[in-house]
Design a protein around this motif. Structure first.
Motif, mmCIF file in Angstrom:
data_model
loop_
_atom_site.group_PDB
_atom_site.id
_atom_site.type_symbol
_atom_site.label_atom_id
_atom_site.label_comp_id
_atom_site.label_asym_id
_atom_site.label_seq_id
_atom_site.Cartn_x
_atom_site.Cartn_y
_atom_site.Cartn_z
ATOM 1 N N LEU A 13 0.841 -1.197 0.000
ATOM 2 C CA LEU A 13 0.000 0.000 0.000
ATOM 3 C C LEU A 13 0.876 1.246 0.000
ATOM 4 C CD1 LEU A 13 -2.627 -1.027 2.716
ATOM 5 C CD2 LEU A 13 -3.012 -0.946 0.242
ATOM 6 N N TYR A 14 0.530 2.197 -0.874
ATOM 7 C CA TYR A 14 1.220 3.482 -0.898
ATOM 8 C C TYR A 14 0.487 4.483 -0.008
ATOM 9 C CZ TYR A 14 3.672 2.071 -5.209
ATOM 10 O OH TYR A 14 4.442 1.440 -6.144
ATOM 11 N N ARG A 15 1.233 5.264 0.724
ATOM 12 C CA ARG A 15 0.704 6.457 1.398
ATOM 13 C C ARG A 15 1.891 7.332 1.775
ATOM 14 N NH1 ARG A 15 -3.786 6.305 6.005
ATOM 15 N NH2 ARG A 15 -5.189 6.607 4.237
ATOM 16 N N GLY A 16 1.955 8.495 1.138
ATOM 17 C CA GLY A 16 3.073 9.389 1.389
ATOM 18 C C GLY A 16 2.944 10.114 2.717
ATOM 19 N N ARG A 17 4.065 10.251 3.409
ATOM 20 C CA ARG A 17 4.113 10.992 4.673
ATOM 21 C C ARG A 17 5.362 11.863 4.688
ATOM 22 N NH1 ARG A 17 0.481 8.753 8.403
ATOM 23 N NH2 ARG A 17 -0.299 6.689 7.787
ATOM 24 N N ALA A 18 5.201 13.058 5.245
ATOM 25 C CA ALA A 18 6.346 13.964 5.342
ATOM 26 C C ALA A 18 6.210 14.832 6.586
ATOM 27 C CB ALA A 18 6.441 14.843 4.100
ATOM 28 N N GLN A 19 7.301 14.965 7.302
ATOM 29 C CA GLN A 19 7.371 15.885 8.439
ATOM 30 C C GLN A 19 8.357 16.988 8.068
ATOM 31 O OE1 GLN A 19 8.396 13.524 11.862
ATOM 32 N NE2 GLN A 19 6.326 12.708 12.094
ATOM 33 N N ILE A 20 7.842 18.207 8.009
ATOM 34 C CA ILE A 20 8.605 19.344 7.495
ATOM 35 C C ILE A 20 8.683 20.450 8.546
ATOM 36 C CG2 ILE A 20 8.813 21.019 5.627
ATOM 37 C CD1 ILE A 20 8.843 18.176 4.588
ATOM 38 N N HIS A 21 9.866 21.031 8.689
ATOM 39 C CA HIS A 21 10.056 22.190 9.569
ATOM 40 C C HIS A 21 10.512 23.358 8.697
ATOM 41 C CE1 HIS A 21 11.967 23.905 13.516
ATOM 42 N NE2 HIS A 21 10.939 24.615 13.086
ATOM 43 N N LEU A 22 9.759 24.447 8.728
ATOM 44 C CA LEU A 22 10.059 25.623 7.912
ATOM 45 C C LEU A 22 10.549 26.770 8.790
ATOM 46 C CD1 LEU A 22 6.816 25.634 5.707
ATOM 47 C CD2 LEU A 22 9.021 24.615 5.145
ATOM 48 N N LYS A 23 11.573 27.480 8.304
ATOM 49 C CA LYS A 23 12.086 28.653 9.012
ATOM 50 C C LYS A 23 12.379 29.763 8.005
ATOM 51 C CE LYS A 23 14.367 26.067 12.755
ATOM 52 N NZ LYS A 23 15.665 25.846 13.459
ATOM 53 N N VAL A 24 12.030 30.989 8.369
ATOM 54 C CA VAL A 24 12.351 32.155 7.548
ATOM 55 C C VAL A 24 13.218 33.096 8.375
ATOM 56 C CG1 VAL A 24 11.452 34.176 6.334
ATOM 57 C CG2 VAL A 24 10.241 31.989 6.180
ATOM 58 N N TYR A 25 14.361 33.475 7.797
ATOM 59 C CA TYR A 25 15.298 34.374 8.469
ATOM 60 C C TYR A 25 15.335 35.712 7.735
ATOM 61 C CZ TYR A 25 17.080 30.093 10.663
ATOM 62 O OH TYR A 25 17.199 28.906 11.356
ATOM 63 N N ASP A 26 15.374 36.790 8.512
ATOM 64 C CA ASP A 26 15.516 38.132 7.951
ATOM 65 C C ASP A 26 17.000 38.489 7.962
ATOM 66 O OD1 ASP A 26 15.565 40.832 7.334
ATOM 67 O OD2 ASP A 26 13.723 41.277 8.431
ATOM 68 N N ILE A 27 17.620 38.452 6.810
ATOM 69 C CA ILE A 27 19.063 38.698 6.723
ATOM 70 C C ILE A 27 19.378 40.166 6.995
ATOM 71 C CG2 ILE A 27 21.109 38.377 5.282
ATOM 72 C CD1 ILE A 27 19.530 35.817 6.097
ATOM 73 N N GLU A 28 18.422 41.041 6.726
ATOM 74 C CA GLU A 28 18.621 42.471 6.991
ATOM 75 C C GLU A 28 18.602 42.785 8.485
ATOM 76 O OE1 GLU A 28 16.795 44.658 3.112
ATOM 77 O OE2 GLU A 28 15.336 43.685 4.428
ATOM 78 N N LYS A 29 18.172 41.819 9.290
ATOM 79 C CA LYS A 29 18.165 41.980 10.747
ATOM 80 C C LYS A 29 19.119 40.969 11.383
ATOM 81 C CE LYS A 29 13.417 43.738 11.040
ATOM 82 N NZ LYS A 29 12.064 43.522 11.636
ATOM 83 N N ASP A 30 20.302 40.849 10.787
ATOM 84 C CA ASP A 30 21.352 39.966 11.308
ATOM 85 C C ASP A 30 20.900 38.511 11.402
ATOM 86 O OD1 ASP A 30 23.176 42.094 11.604
ATOM 87 O OD2 ASP A 30 22.290 42.625 13.536
ATOM 88 N N GLY A 31 20.097 38.075 10.440
ATOM 89 C CA GLY A 31 19.685 36.681 10.401
ATOM 90 C C GLY A 31 18.659 36.301 11.448
ATOM 91 N N GLU A 32 17.849 37.259 11.862
ATOM 92 C CA GLU A 32 16.829 36.984 12.883
ATOM 93 C C GLU A 32 15.774 36.013 12.342
ATOM 94 O OE1 GLU A 32 13.177 39.345 15.163
ATOM 95 O OE2 GLU A 32 14.843 40.477 14.282
ATOM 96 N N LEU A 33 15.415 35.029 13.163
ATOM 97 C CA LEU A 33 14.336 34.109 12.809
ATOM 98 C C LEU A 33 13.012 34.846 12.969
ATOM 99 C CD1 LEU A 33 13.331 31.211 12.136
ATOM 100 C CD2 LEU A 33 13.304 30.782 14.607
ATOM 101 N N VAL A 34 12.282 35.036 11.859
ATOM 102 C CA VAL A 34 11.060 35.842 11.908
ATOM 103 C C VAL A 34 9.791 35.006 11.774
ATOM 104 C CG1 VAL A 34 12.179 37.941 11.094
ATOM 105 C CG2 VAL A 34 11.239 36.323 9.424
ATOM 106 N N TRP A 35 9.932 33.746 11.373
ATOM 107 C CA TRP A 35 8.739 32.895 11.226
ATOM 108 C C TRP A 35 9.174 31.442 11.138
ATOM 109 C CZ3 TRP A 35 6.911 29.496 7.429
ATOM 110 C CH2 TRP A 35 5.553 29.146 7.513
ATOM 111 N N GLU A 36 8.367 30.556 11.715
ATOM 112 C CA GLU A 36 8.614 29.127 11.556
ATOM 113 C C GLU A 36 7.311 28.359 11.691
ATOM 114 O OE1 GLU A 36 11.001 27.075 14.499
ATOM 115 O OE2 GLU A 36 10.627 28.665 15.961
ATOM 116 N N ASP A 37 7.307 27.168 11.137
ATOM 117 C CA ASP A 37 6.097 26.355 11.139
ATOM 118 C C ASP A 37 6.501 24.892 10.950
ATOM 119 O OD1 ASP A 37 3.419 25.736 11.235
ATOM 120 O OD2 ASP A 37 3.029 26.199 9.131
#
Length: 213
Positions: free
Chosen positions: A139-163
């Motif tokens: 049986l096929y069933r795709g699964r994925a666990q993903i961690h997303l991060k967005v960094y603001d490079i103009e603010k010294d690489g500050e992490l501004v969002w994640e999910d």
């Protein structure tokens, strides 16, 4: 009375009944009755709009075990969706990023973004990825666990969002391996996961997630 007039009166009557019902949203009724497009789901993160973005994807050994090229496959598809749907986005060439990281394997993603003069960095971490239903080879069933991060490079690489995303495709039931080839199913899962990642960054209509079924 013409058929068209009867239909109009029926629609008006149905709408009035809905409005009198305290549990009914009249805006939903309008979409249903007049077959208007569903409203879009807003972007969860707008930090990429109008920015030069470096995108980097990392796949864990667990994720690469079943699909060694999962990082590259998802990255290409995410880039395609972002280019089409995020306003005024500029993406750093993936080949240049890959070449630079190959020669600087210990460099942090924010430093790589600085090297390419990007203003934002999108980091996609694939913690798990599989194509078969658990404890099954039939049986096929795709699964994925993903961690997303967005960094603001103009603010010294500050992490501004994640999910974090915990994705399953298809959601209703697994697919027998006799119904579709391994390659065809794998491509569908890649596209589904990539689109679910990308739609965190632009508005979309919910039914669009099911167009690949």
């Amino acid at each position: 009375m013409s058929g068209q007039l009867r239909r109009v009166r029926w629609l008006i009557a149905a709408l009035l009944i809905c409005l009198l019902n305290s549990g009914c949203n009249p805006f939903v009724a309008l979409y249903f009755l007049f077959l208007l497009p569903r409203p879009k789901v807003p972007a969860a993160c707008k930090a990429l709009e109008g920015q030069k973005v470096l995108l980097f994807t990392y796949a864990s050994p667990t994720a690469r075990f079943e699909s060694p090229s999962v990082a590259q496959e998802l990255t290409r598809r995410v880039v395609r969706h972002l280019k089409r749907n995020v306003d005024d986005i500029e993406l750093v060439d993936l080949r240049l990023v890959e070449d630079y990281i190959d020669s600087h394997p210990d460099c942090e993603v924010t430093k790589v973004a600085e090297h390419f003069e990007a203003t934002r960095a999108l980091y996609i971490e694939i913690n798990d990825f599989s194509l078969y239903e658990r404890e099954s080879t039939q049986l096929y069933r795709g699964r994925a666990q993903i961690h997303l991060k967005v960094y603001d490079i103009e603010k010294d690489g500050e992490l501004v969002w994640e999910d974090c995303l915990d994705l399953v495709y298809p959601g209703v039931r697994p697919v027998p391996v006799s119904d579709v080839s391994y390659t065809a199913f794998r491509l569908k899962v890649y596209e589904y996961v990539a689109r679910r990642i990308a739609t965190r960054f632009f508005a979309y209509r919910p039914h669009e997630d099911f167009t690949i079924n």
